[in-house]
Design an enzyme around this catalytic site. Structure first.
Site, mmCIF file in Angstrom:
data_model
loop_
_atom_site.group_PDB
_atom_site.id
_atom_site.type_symbol
_atom_site.label_atom_id
_atom_site.label_comp_id
_atom_site.label_asym_id
_atom_site.label_seq_id
_atom_site.Cartn_x
_atom_site.Cartn_y
_atom_site.Cartn_z
ATOM 1 N N GLY A 31 0.815 -1.206 0.000
ATOM 2 C CA GLY A 31 0.000 0.000 0.000
ATOM 3 C C GLY A 31 0.850 1.258 0.000
ATOM 4 O O GLY A 31 2.030 1.227 -0.337
ATOM 5 N N LEU A 33 0.600 3.707 -2.107
ATOM 6 C CA LEU A 33 1.028 3.616 -3.503
ATOM 7 C C LEU A 33 1.463 4.966 -4.070
ATOM 8 O O LEU A 33 1.017 6.029 -3.644
ATOM 9 C CB LEU A 33 -0.110 3.046 -4.347
ATOM 10 C CG LEU A 33 -0.676 1.691 -3.888
ATOM 11 C CD1 LEU A 33 -1.761 1.228 -4.851
ATOM 12 C CD2 LEU A 33 0.419 0.641 -3.773
ATOM 13 N N GLY A 36 5.564 4.828 -8.839
ATOM 14 C CA GLY A 36 6.372 3.636 -9.044
ATOM 15 C C GLY A 36 5.516 2.393 -9.094
ATOM 16 O O GLY A 36 5.704 1.518 -9.961
ATOM 17 N N HIS A 37 4.550 2.298 -8.180
ATOM 18 C CA HIS A 37 3.631 1.151 -8.187
ATOM 19 C C HIS A 37 2.774 1.144 -9.457
ATOM 20 O O HIS A 37 2.529 0.092 -10.047
ATOM 21 C CB HIS A 37 2.710 1.201 -6.961
ATOM 22 C CG HIS A 37 3.425 1.056 -5.650
ATOM 23 N ND1 HIS A 37 3.636 2.118 -4.812
ATOM 24 C CD2 HIS A 37 3.973 -0.027 -5.046
ATOM 25 C CE1 HIS A 37 4.287 1.699 -3.736
ATOM 26 N NE2 HIS A 37 4.499 0.405 -3.856
ATOM 27 N N ASP A 150 14.007 -1.958 -4.760
ATOM 28 C CA ASP A 150 14.313 -2.994 -3.764
ATOM 29 C C ASP A 150 15.149 -4.088 -4.439
ATOM 30 O O ASP A 150 14.732 -5.250 -4.523
ATOM 31 C CB ASP A 150 13.018 -3.558 -3.178
ATOM 32 C CG ASP A 150 12.262 -2.511 -2.379
ATOM 33 O OD1 ASP A 150 12.818 -2.016 -1.393
ATOM 34 O OD2 ASP A 150 11.133 -2.177 -2.760
ATOM 35 N N MET A 184 11.196 7.297 -5.819
ATOM 36 C CA MET A 184 9.874 7.295 -5.202
ATOM 37 C C MET A 184 9.777 6.159 -4.195
ATOM 38 O O MET A 184 10.192 5.035 -4.466
ATOM 39 C CB MET A 184 8.785 7.169 -6.254
ATOM 40 C CG MET A 184 8.626 8.412 -7.097
ATOM 41 S SD MET A 184 7.149 8.356 -8.130
ATOM 42 C CE MET A 184 7.244 9.983 -8.888
#
Length: 286
Positions: A31, A33, A36-37, A150, A184
């Protein structure tokens, strides 16, 4: 867009889609968001017929209870973003749904588990792979999309997929950045204006290294890499309110120091605390 809260309901919904031979993509999130998501969902839509996005703040990957407590949960904002991005299904289970009984989880993720983030957040990647395996079992995706920000996490998930020999393709999508270069992140919301200004040094330090590699056409020596790392560290350490955890140039697959044979490419990774907020970033060099 359908919102599903249980594994049983999700399997019931996706079963006929699988039988029809349609491709299913999963975008796992916690969540909070941002663009990027959205870029992950857009990439998923281009390669699959159905896009499932999960929202689940996973307790087993937080090594600091306060970090779990502080994690932002702007649900109304998230739902609006998912709807606008063309997501088909939102899987939003409770903690009880994903962890109905106490369980022990530990798998061999390879030596890289204990480096960098693994050193600063011991056990973190066991928790990450635990929940991702549960999500893969619930959704049964053909593809799963993750962000390059990540970087180490994606490596660990790839190792987990290999460990269980899962039939899912892992797709890594580029980092989406703000206009000034800051990666982000859901954590950026915690930066006050002064911290936000100082946080840009992380990206600037990475660009400094990348600029050298482009000029040198990827040629390097260990001594030169050490000098570059030290110069980038000084950039960060001289910035007010920024406490460096690590800054390394590493082999893209093992996260170990580079050797003469770097066929798997190189990546530069950084983590630092900016004010009270810990941020990570990286750039692929070759």
């Amino acid at each position: 867009m359908e919102v599903i809260n249980t594994i049983a309901a999700l399997k019931s919904l996706l079963g006929p889609i699988k039988l029809a031979g349609q491709k299913i993509a999963l975008v796992p999130t916690m969540g909070a968001l941002h663009k990027g998501h959205v870029s992950l969902i857009e990439a998923a839509r281009s390669e699959a017929d159905i896009v499932v996005c999960s929202i689940f703040v996973n307790p087993t990957q937080f090594t600091d209870p306060k970090d779990l407590e502080r994690y932002p949960r702007p649900l109304e904002h998230d739902m609006a973003m998912l709807s606008a991005s063309g997501c088909n299904v939102v899987f939003m289970p409770s903690v009880k749904e994903m962890y109905p009984v106490p369980e022990h989880w530990h798998i061999d993720l390879g030596p890289a588990e204990f480096l960098l983030e693994g050193e600063f957040r011991k056990g973190h990647y066991q928790g990450v792979t635990q929940i991702v395996k549960k999500l893969f079992d619930a959704v049964g995706p053909d593809l799963a999309f993750f962000g390059q920000k990540d970087y180490q996490q994606v490596l660990m998930i790839e190792n987990m997929v290999a460990y269980f020999d899962l039939p899912v393709k892992i797709v890594t999508c580029p980092i989406i950045r703000e206009e000034d270069g800051l990666a982000m992140s859901s954590r950026n919301i915690h930066l006050n204006p002064e911290d936000r200004k100082h946080a840009v040094v992380l990206c600037q330090s990475l660009e400094y290294i990348k600029g050298y590699f482009e000029k040198a056409e990827n040629q390097y020596s260990k001594d030169k890499l050490h000098l570059l790392e030290e110069a980038a560290k000084r950039m960060i350490q001289q910035t007010p309110g920024v406490a460096l955890d690590y800054f390394v140039i590493a082999d893209g697959k093992t996260l170990m120091p580079p050797t003469a044979d770097h066929g798997s490419g190189l990546v530069v990774l950084v983590a630092a605390k900016v004010g009270e907020t810990r941020l990570i970033d990286n750039m692929i060099l070759s």
